[in-house]
Design an enzyme around this catalytic site. Structure first.
Site, short mmCIF file in Angstrom:
data_model
loop_
_atom_site.label_atom_id
_atom_site.label_comp_id
_atom_site.label_asym_id
_atom_site.label_seq_id
_atom_site.Cartn_x
_atom_site.Cartn_y
_atom_site.Cartn_z
N TYR A 147 0.63 -0.82 -0.02
CA TYR A 147 0.45 0.53 -0.19
C TYR A 147 1.18 1.19 0.05
CZ TYR A 147 -3.66 3.26 1.61
OH TYR A 147 -5.03 4.06 1.36
N GLU A 149 4.21 2.00 -0.72
CA GLU A 149 5.18 1.60 -1.56
C GLU A 149 4.38 2.05 -2.77
OE1 GLU A 149 8.39 2.92 -1.77
OE2 GLU A 149 8.84 2.09 0.57
N LYS A 151 1.66 3.80 -3.61
CA LYS A 151 0.96 4.59 -3.24
C LYS A 151 1.82 5.69 -3.29
CE LYS A 151 -3.24 4.95 -1.92
NZ LYS A 151 -4.78 5.34 -3.01
N ARG A 188 -11.06 -1.44 9.66
CA ARG A 188 -10.59 0.07 10.15
C ARG A 188 -10.90 0.74 11.14
NH1 ARG A 188 -9.81 3.45 4.75
NH2 ARG A 188 -11.54 2.39 4.14
N GLY A 207 -1.38 -3.09 19.95
CA GLY A 207 -0.55 -3.03 20.90
C GLY A 207 -0.93 -2.66 22.29
N GLN A 211 -0.85 5.01 20.60
CA GLN A 211 -0.51 4.80 19.46
C GLN A 211 -1.44 6.01 18.89
OE1 GLN A 211 -1.62 2.43 20.38
NE2 GLN A 211 -2.23 1.45 17.76
N ARG A 213 -3.55 8.73 16.35
CA ARG A 213 -4.31 8.73 14.68
C ARG A 213 -4.83 10.73 14.72
NH1 ARG A 213 -1.32 5.75 14.45
NH2 ARG A 213 -1.75 3.15 12.70
P1 NAD Z 1 -12.77 1.95 0.34
O1 NAD Z 1 -12.01 0.23 0.11
O2 NAD Z 1 -13.27 1.71 1.27
O3 NAD Z 1 -12.36 2.12 -1.76
C1 NAD Z 1 -12.10 1.65 -2.33
C2 NAD Z 1 -12.99 1.48 -3.87
O4 NAD Z 1 -11.81 1.17 -5.11
C3 NAD Z 1 -13.67 0.47 -3.57
O5 NAD Z 1 -14.77 0.78 -4.09
C4 NAD Z 1 -13.04 -0.57 -4.28
O6 NAD Z 1 -14.00 -1.93 -4.90
C5 NAD Z 1 -11.97 -0.04 -6.07
N1 NAD Z 1 -11.11 -0.55 -6.37
C6 NAD Z 1 -10.38 -1.05 -5.36
N2 NAD Z 1 -9.22 -1.68 -5.93
C7 NAD Z 1 -9.52 -1.57 -7.46
C8 NAD Z 1 -8.98 -1.52 -9.92
N3 NAD Z 1 -8.15 -2.54 -8.83
N4 NAD Z 1 -10.29 -1.08 -10.08
C9 NAD Z 1 -11.55 -0.39 -9.88
N5 NAD Z 1 -11.50 -0.44 -8.52
C10 NAD Z 1 -11.36 -0.68 -7.71
O7 NAD Z 1 -11.78 2.59 0.47
P2 NAD Z 1 -11.61 4.82 0.61
O8 NAD Z 1 -11.59 4.67 2.49
O9 NAD Z 1 -13.11 5.00 0.21
O10 NAD Z 1 -10.78 4.81 0.67
C11 NAD Z 1 -10.12 5.61 -1.01
C12 NAD Z 1 -9.37 5.97 -1.58
O11 NAD Z 1 -9.03 7.36 -0.16
C13 NAD Z 1 -8.12 4.81 -1.93
O12 NAD Z 1 -7.48 5.27 -3.19
C14 NAD Z 1 -7.56 4.65 -0.68
O13 NAD Z 1 -6.10 4.85 -0.53
C15 NAD Z 1 -7.29 6.89 -0.05
N6 NAD Z 1 -7.08 7.00 1.26
C16 NAD Z 1 -8.67 6.95 2.52
C17 NAD Z 1 -8.05 7.23 3.20
C18 NAD Z 1 -9.71 6.86 4.28
O14 NAD Z 1 -8.98 6.68 5.94
N7 NAD Z 1 -10.72 6.45 3.70
C19 NAD Z 1 -7.08 6.80 3.89
C20 NAD Z 1 -6.28 7.43 2.93
C21 NAD Z 1 -6.01 7.63 1.59
N1 UDP Z 2 -6.29 -0.15 15.42
C1 UDP Z 2 -7.05 -1.28 17.12
N2 UDP Z 2 -8.09 -2.05 16.80
C2 UDP Z 2 -8.63 -2.32 15.59
C3 UDP Z 2 -7.86 -1.63 14.21
C4 UDP Z 2 -6.68 -0.73 14.36
O1 UDP Z 2 -6.45 -1.36 17.74
O2 UDP Z 2 -9.76 -3.32 15.67
C5 UDP Z 2 -5.51 -0.13 16.15
C6 UDP Z 2 -3.84 0.36 14.89
O3 UDP Z 2 -3.56 -0.68 14.76
C7 UDP Z 2 -3.73 1.30 13.99
C8 UDP Z 2 -5.11 2.53 14.06
O4 UDP Z 2 -5.57 1.39 15.37
O5 UDP Z 2 -2.89 2.13 15.41
C9 UDP Z 2 -5.14 3.02 13.33
O6 UDP Z 2 -6.05 1.54 12.02
P1 UDP Z 2 -6.89 1.50 10.27
O7 UDP Z 2 -6.65 -0.35 10.41
O8 UDP Z 2 -8.11 2.40 11.18
O9 UDP Z 2 -5.65 3.31 10.17
P2 UDP Z 2 -3.91 3.10 10.22
O10 UDP Z 2 -3.10 2.30 10.49
O11 UDP Z 2 -4.03 2.70 8.47
O12 UDP Z 2 -4.05 4.12 10.14
#
Ligand code: NAD
Ligand code: UDP
Length: 325
Positions: A147, A149, A151, A188, A207, A211, A213
């Site tokens: 994820y 790398e 991105k 998440r 943990g 941590q 966020r």
């Molecule tokens: P999500 O998993 O709900 O949405 C991702 C969507 O992309 C899904 O509908 C999935 O089916 C589709 N998808 C995945 N691979 C695909 C492919 N190869 N072809 C076509 N569709 C594909 O996640 P989200 O939270 O809505 O995230 C949307 C974007 O925002 C992502 O690129 C994610 O990396 C980025 N992002 C989200 C967060 C967050 O906290 N929600 C944080 C950082 C970045």
């Molecule tokens: N986390 C947790 N319990 C859960 C899911 C996640 O304690 O059931 C923690 C996870 O280890 C991380 C933080 O919550 O430290 C955020 O996790 P998430 O998967 O939502 O996002 P990311 O790690 O990508 O920021």
């Protein structure tokens, strides 16, 4: 008659994509939503399927796609650690090949493109809060690398298509964002804690829960997307040059910083009938210890800052998950 602008949203059936499609339609756009339904679900966009200004295309971004659009929003990529770690090769392909396909489309059609990057490009950051000029601290071969790398490479592609071919590519580094339409089994932290609390299951703190966020409500993020995409290219170019950025990239997030334990406690406070207890489980590998965005650049460029505090956004999200149950 003024013709509606056309937008392509990849990842349209996902959490953020579905909110963005709805917002674009409200703003008068004709929207094509593309998704392979890997982590997204059509139930997120059922209400849009009958709308004459929305069309859904079942397609994988790793394959080329053709169409004439004014704006492309590239969101397709699994975003939750449990999902991207289940299919790591598909994940990096979605980021890298998907990005190339969308940049090629933007190049051929002169569309404006917004790419959704992530705070994960900073890895387990050694600079706090994270600023856009920080290069990050990322493991290239760990379980999160597909994820992170992927991105990072997508960002490089946006920067190079901009420098070499003049593509109008803009990037947002999104910090943890939450809200309605997250999949209840998304994995998440916010969806996990709410679902656990609503079903009286143990709340799993990974943990020791210390941590941190920073949690951004989805509507705040979509507002930032729209403001960014309405800016003229020369405004963006001047901004990039003024800040020595090398590419159009800004953080978007809510700077409020919480430990994961505080999040669990606030979730339980908002679901007072829950009998769930906090339990501790091992911290996943490479889990970042601290994360908080510096949003100075987004404030300057977009005149934007998040409006929804965690307590309020959490209440709206809990209400959504209650309705699902
Ligand atoms: P999500 O998993 O709900 O949405 C991702 C969507 O992309 C899904 O509908 C999935 O089916 C589709 N998808 C995945 N691979 C695909 C492919 N190869 N072809 C076509 N569709 C594909 O996640 P989200 O939270 O809505 O995230 C949307 C974007 O925002 C992502 O690129 C994610 O990396 C980025 N992002 C989200 C967060 C967050 O906290 N929600 C944080 C950082 C970045
Ligand atoms: N986390 C947790 N319990 C859960 C899911 C996640 O304690 O059931 C923690 C996870 O280890 C991380 C933080 O919550 O430290 C955020 O996790 P998430 O998967 O939502 O996002 P990311 O790690 O990508 O920021």
């Amino acid at each position: 008659m003024v013709l509606a602008k056309k937008a392509l949203v990849t990842g349209a059936a996902g959490f953020l994509g579905s909110h963005l499609c709805r917002r674009l339609i409200a703003d008068g756009y004709e929207v094509t939503g593309l998704d392979n339904l890997f982590t997204g679900t059509k139930s997120n966009i059922y209400d849009l399927l009958g709308n004459h200004r929305f069309s859904f295309v079942l397609h994988d971004v790793t394959q080329p796609f053709w169409g004439q659009f004014d704006e492309i929003y590239n969101l397709a990529c699994p975003a939750s650690p449990i999902h991207y770690q289940k299919n790591p090769v598909e994940t990096i392909k979605s980021s890298v090949l998907g990005m190339m396909n969308m940049l090629d489309l933007a190049l051929k059609t002169k569309a404006r493109l917004l790419h959704t990057s992530t705070s994960e490009v900073y890895g387990d950051p050694l600079v706090h809060p994270q600023v856009e000029t920080y290069w990050g601290n990322v493991n290239t071969i760990g379980i999160r690398s597909c994820y992170d790398e992927g991105k990072r490479c997508a960002e490089t592609l946006c920067a190079d298509y901009r420098r070499e071919y003049g593509v109008d590519a803009r990037m947002v580094r999104i910090f943890n964002t939450y809200g309605p339409n997250m999949h209840p089994k998304d994995g998440r932290v916010i969806s996990n804690f709410i679902m656990q609390a609503l079903s009286n299951e143990d709340i799993t703190l990974f943990g020791d829960g210390s941590q941190t966020r920073s949690f951004q409500y989805c509507d705040d993020l979509v507002e930032a997307f729209r403001r960014y995409m309405t800016l003229d290219r020369d405004v963006i170019d001047a901004f990039v040059a003024r800040h020595g950025l090398g590419a159009a990239v800004i953080n978007t997030g809510n700077p409020g910083e919480y430990t994961i334990k505080q999040l669990a406690e606030e979730t339980l406070r908002q679901i007072p009938e829950s009998t769930s207890k906090l339990v501790y489980a091992p911290l996943p590998k490479d889990d970042p210890k601290r994360r908080k965005p510096d949003i100075t650049l987004a404030k300057e460029l977009l005149g934007w800052e998040p409006k929804v505090p965690l307590r309020e956004g959490l209440a709206k999200t809990i209400e959504y998950f209650r309705r699902l149950a």
